[in-house]
Design a protein around this motif. Structure first.
Motif, PDB file in Angstrom:
ATOM      1  N   ALA A 283      41.081  46.725  36.000  1.00 29.80           N
ATOM      2  CA  ALA A 283      40.004  46.987  35.041  1.00 29.80           C
ATOM      3  C   ALA A 283      39.473  45.682  34.457  1.00 29.80           C
ATOM      4  O   ALA A 283      38.246  45.481  34.343  1.00 29.80           O
ATOM      5  CB  ALA A 283      40.503  47.908  33.936  1.00 29.80           C
ATOM      6  N   ALA A 284      40.385  44.770  34.077  1.00 30.31           N
ATOM      7  CA  ALA A 284      39.963  43.485  33.512  1.00 30.31           C
ATOM      8  C   ALA A 284      39.195  42.666  34.536  1.00 30.31           C
ATOM      9  O   ALA A 284      38.207  41.988  34.207  1.00 30.31           O
ATOM     10  CB  ALA A 284      41.179  42.713  33.003  1.00 30.31           C
ATOM     11  N   TYR A 285      39.637  42.715  35.778  1.00 31.52           N
ATOM     12  CA  TYR A 285      38.959  41.968  36.851  1.00 31.52           C
ATOM     13  C   TYR A 285      37.524  42.471  37.022  1.00 31.52           C
ATOM     14  O   TYR A 285      36.578  41.672  37.142  1.00 31.52           O
ATOM     15  CB  TYR A 285      39.735  42.118  38.152  1.00 31.52           C
ATOM     16  N   ARG A 286      37.355  43.782  37.027  1.00 31.72           N
ATOM     17  CA  ARG A 286      36.003  44.343  37.186  1.00 31.72           C
ATOM     18  C   ARG A 286      35.140  44.045  35.965  1.00 31.72           C
ATOM     19  O   ARG A 286      33.953  43.728  36.086  1.00 31.72           O
ATOM     20  CB  ARG A 286      36.094  45.854  37.419  1.00 31.72           C
ATOM     21  N   LEU A 287      35.724  44.145  34.774  1.00 34.03           N
ATOM     22  CA  LEU A 287      34.968  43.891  33.541  1.00 34.03           C
ATOM     23  C   LEU A 287      34.435  42.465  33.481  1.00 34.03           C
ATOM     24  O   LEU A 287      33.348  42.218  32.933  1.00 34.03           O
ATOM     25  CB  LEU A 287      35.864  44.147  32.327  1.00 34.03           C
ATOM     26  N   THR A 288      35.192  41.530  34.022  1.00 33.55           N
ATOM     27  CA  THR A 288      34.808  40.119  33.951  1.00 33.55           C
ATOM     28  C   THR A 288      34.176  39.618  35.255  1.00 33.55           C
ATOM     29  O   THR A 288      33.868  38.430  35.370  1.00 33.55           O
ATOM     30  CB  THR A 288      36.039  39.255  33.630  1.00 33.55           C
ATOM     31  N   GLY A 289      34.010  40.505  36.210  1.00 33.27           N
ATOM     32  CA  GLY A 289      33.419  40.107  37.484  1.00 33.27           C
ATOM     33  C   GLY A 289      34.249  39.085  38.231  1.00 33.27           C
ATOM     34  O   GLY A 289      33.720  38.319  39.042  1.00 33.27           O
ATOM     35  N   GLY A 290      35.554  39.067  37.956  1.00 29.19           N
ATOM     36  CA  GLY A 290      36.427  38.125  38.646  1.00 29.19           C
ATOM     37  C   GLY A 290      36.260  36.688  38.208  1.00 29.19           C
ATOM     38  O   GLY A 290      36.752  35.769  38.881  1.00 29.19           O
ATOM     39  N   THR A 291      35.601  36.455  37.080  1.00 28.42           N
ATOM     40  CA  THR A 291      35.321  35.083  36.637  1.00 28.42           C
ATOM     41  C   THR A 291      36.333  34.565  35.611  1.00 28.42           C
ATOM     42  O   THR A 291      36.300  33.388  35.259  1.00 28.42           O
ATOM     43  CB  THR A 291      33.917  34.986  36.019  1.00 28.42           C
ATOM     44  N   LEU A 292      37.219  35.445  35.121  1.00 27.38           N
ATOM     45  CA  LEU A 292      38.189  35.045  34.111  1.00 27.38           C
ATOM     46  C   LEU A 292      39.594  35.220  34.686  1.00 27.38           C
ATOM     47  O   LEU A 292      39.970  36.322  35.077  1.00 27.38           O
ATOM     48  CB  LEU A 292      38.041  35.909  32.854  1.00 27.38           C
ATOM     49  N   PRO A 293      40.383  34.152  34.779  1.00 30.83           N
ATOM     50  CA  PRO A 293      41.741  34.296  35.324  1.00 30.83           C
ATOM     51  C   PRO A 293      42.568  35.315  34.549  1.00 30.83           C
ATOM     52  O   PRO A 293      42.541  35.355  33.317  1.00 30.83           O
ATOM     53  CB  PRO A 293      42.326  32.887  35.189  1.00 30.83           C
ATOM     54  N   ILE A 294      43.293  36.123  35.306  1.00 31.55           N
ATOM     55  CA  ILE A 294      44.123  37.178  34.729  1.00 31.55           C
ATOM     56  C   ILE A 294      45.575  36.931  35.131  1.00 31.55           C
ATOM     57  O   ILE A 294      45.861  36.599  36.287  1.00 31.55           O
ATOM     58  CB  ILE A 294      43.676  38.565  35.232  1.00 31.55           C
ATOM     59  N   VAL A 295      46.479  37.100  34.174  1.00 37.46           N
ATOM     60  CA  VAL A 295      47.915  37.044  34.435  1.00 37.46           C
ATOM     61  C   VAL A 295      48.444  38.474  34.351  1.00 37.46           C
ATOM     62  O   VAL A 295      48.354  39.104  33.295  1.00 37.46           O
ATOM     63  CB  VAL A 295      48.647  36.143  33.426  1.00 37.46           C
ATOM     64  N   GLY A 296      48.970  38.987  35.465  1.00 32.73           N
ATOM     65  CA  GLY A 296      49.446  40.356  35.514  1.00 32.73           C
ATOM     66  C   GLY A 296      50.930  40.435  35.187  1.00 32.73           C
ATOM     67  O   GLY A 296      51.740  39.759  35.824  1.00 32.73           O
TER      68      GLY A 296
END
Length: 359
Positions: A283-296
């Protein structure tokens, strides 16, 4: 060998102890071992991950996407050992500006049939001064510092606690994680609301950019927000300019648990969180269009678990509970198996797999 020794000898002994006593025993032992530089140096070289797992984020190389989550080494006592186990990075804390004892004992519980832990530790730690002293020692991977507010600090003064933590530790950290999502500090989660979070994080970012502009600042979010609030918080963090988001912290949900300790108050971590946290990463990846690094983070026990979060959109992943159940050989095993999964699917580099299932 590490896995065999742990499962056959160390784990049965540790699991006879109260969970928190076993925790402290492990940290003290690792701290002593870490004072022998040759031991950790040899281990770090021997457990170096496959080059396919290396990536550069925020101008720094991470040899593996797998990190150690906050909560295990609260005072950064055992950094030389934990950074030598094959982790690409290690997150220490949560630390508060002033020392505090945390919540009354007992406050940490195992749920073995559920591969889970419940904790209501309450940010027990020795304060930023103690952590700063520990962080002057040897390390074999980047170290992030998870920062929080003291329990007796009201929310309207919380920003000052986070600023004090940054000022004490910015010389020693390779990154900061702002913790506003622990369920064990009264009122803390209310700081996750988009407007409150924007003000708090904006203040911290201004300070970090003044003191050390290259230092990444991430925000750790709860898995218990509803879809709308989660989206608002993620988008607010992207707008304010954070370096990334950590998804997610422990949960208050008890769905599907079987062990009697399920009735204990506190945050639940481990396998019950696997699917929820992976869905939130996507969900976070889609919300940010993949432009913000995410730590799962949440329920990673195997390379497949880590790979699922990477494919959902996580550039990095973290574990903690699995280390309690699987032992110190787990990071190297996950690294080896993760590299094999990448090759199986035709990827030459871990970054190629980030978000492929969420696009």
């Amino acid at each position: 060998m590490l896995t065999f020794m742990y499962s056959r000898f160390a784990k049965p002994l540790l699991f006879r102890l109260d969970a928190e006593r076993a925790h402290h025993f492990t940290i003290r032992g690792a701290a002593v071992l870490g004072r022998v530089p040759l031991v950790t140096g040899v281990a770090a070289s021997a457990l170096r991950p496959d080059p396919a797992l290396t990536q550069t984020l925020w101008g720094r190389a991470y040899r593996s996407p797998l990190g150690l989550a906050a909560g295990l080494d609260k005072n950064a006592e055992a950094v030389p050992v934990f950074t030598a186990l094959g982790f690409g990075f290690v997150e220490v804390g949560t630390v508060t500006p002033r020392p505090q004892p945390g919540n009354p004992l007992p406050r940490l519980y195992r749920l073995p049939p559920d591969d889970a832990l419940i904790n209501r530790m309450g940010f027990n730690n020795g304060g930023t001064g103690r952590m700063a002293r520990h962080l002057t020692g040897q390390r074999h991977a980047p170290v992030w510092v998870n920062i929080g507010k003291n329990k007796d600090t009201p929310n309207d003064a919380a920003a000052q606690d986070y600023l004090d933590a940054v000022r004490s530790l910015y010389r020693h950290a390779e990154g900061f994680v702002i913790n506003v999502s622990s369920p064990n500090t009264p009122g803390l989660r209310s700081l996750q609301a988009a407007d409150e979070l924007t003000r708090l994080v904006g203040t911290v970012l201004d300070e970090v950019w003044t003191l050390r502009p290259s230092l990444p600042v991430l925000v750790k979010l709860s898995p218990d927000m509803d879809e709308q609030d989660f989206a608002a918080s993620v988008q607010a963090m992207q707008a304010v300019g954070v370096s990334g988001v950590v998804v997610s912290n422990t949960t208050l949900d008890r769905t599907g648990l079987t062990h009697p300790n399920r009735d204990e108050a506190g945050g639940l971590s481990g396998r019950p969180l696997t699917r929820r946290s992976t869905a939130l990463v996507a969900a976070a990846y889609r919300l940010t269009g993949g432009t913000l690094p995410i730590v799962g983070v949440g329920g990673i026990f195997s390379a497949q678990d880590a790979y699922d979060k990477i494919r959902a959109g996580a550039s990095l992943v973290e574990l903690y509970t699995a280390l309690v159940y699987g032992g110190p050989g787990l990071p190297a095993r996950i690294n080896a198996d993760l590299a094999a999964l990448l090759r199986r699917d035709g990827f030459t580099h871990v970054s190629e797999a980030v978000g492929v299932d969420a696009r």
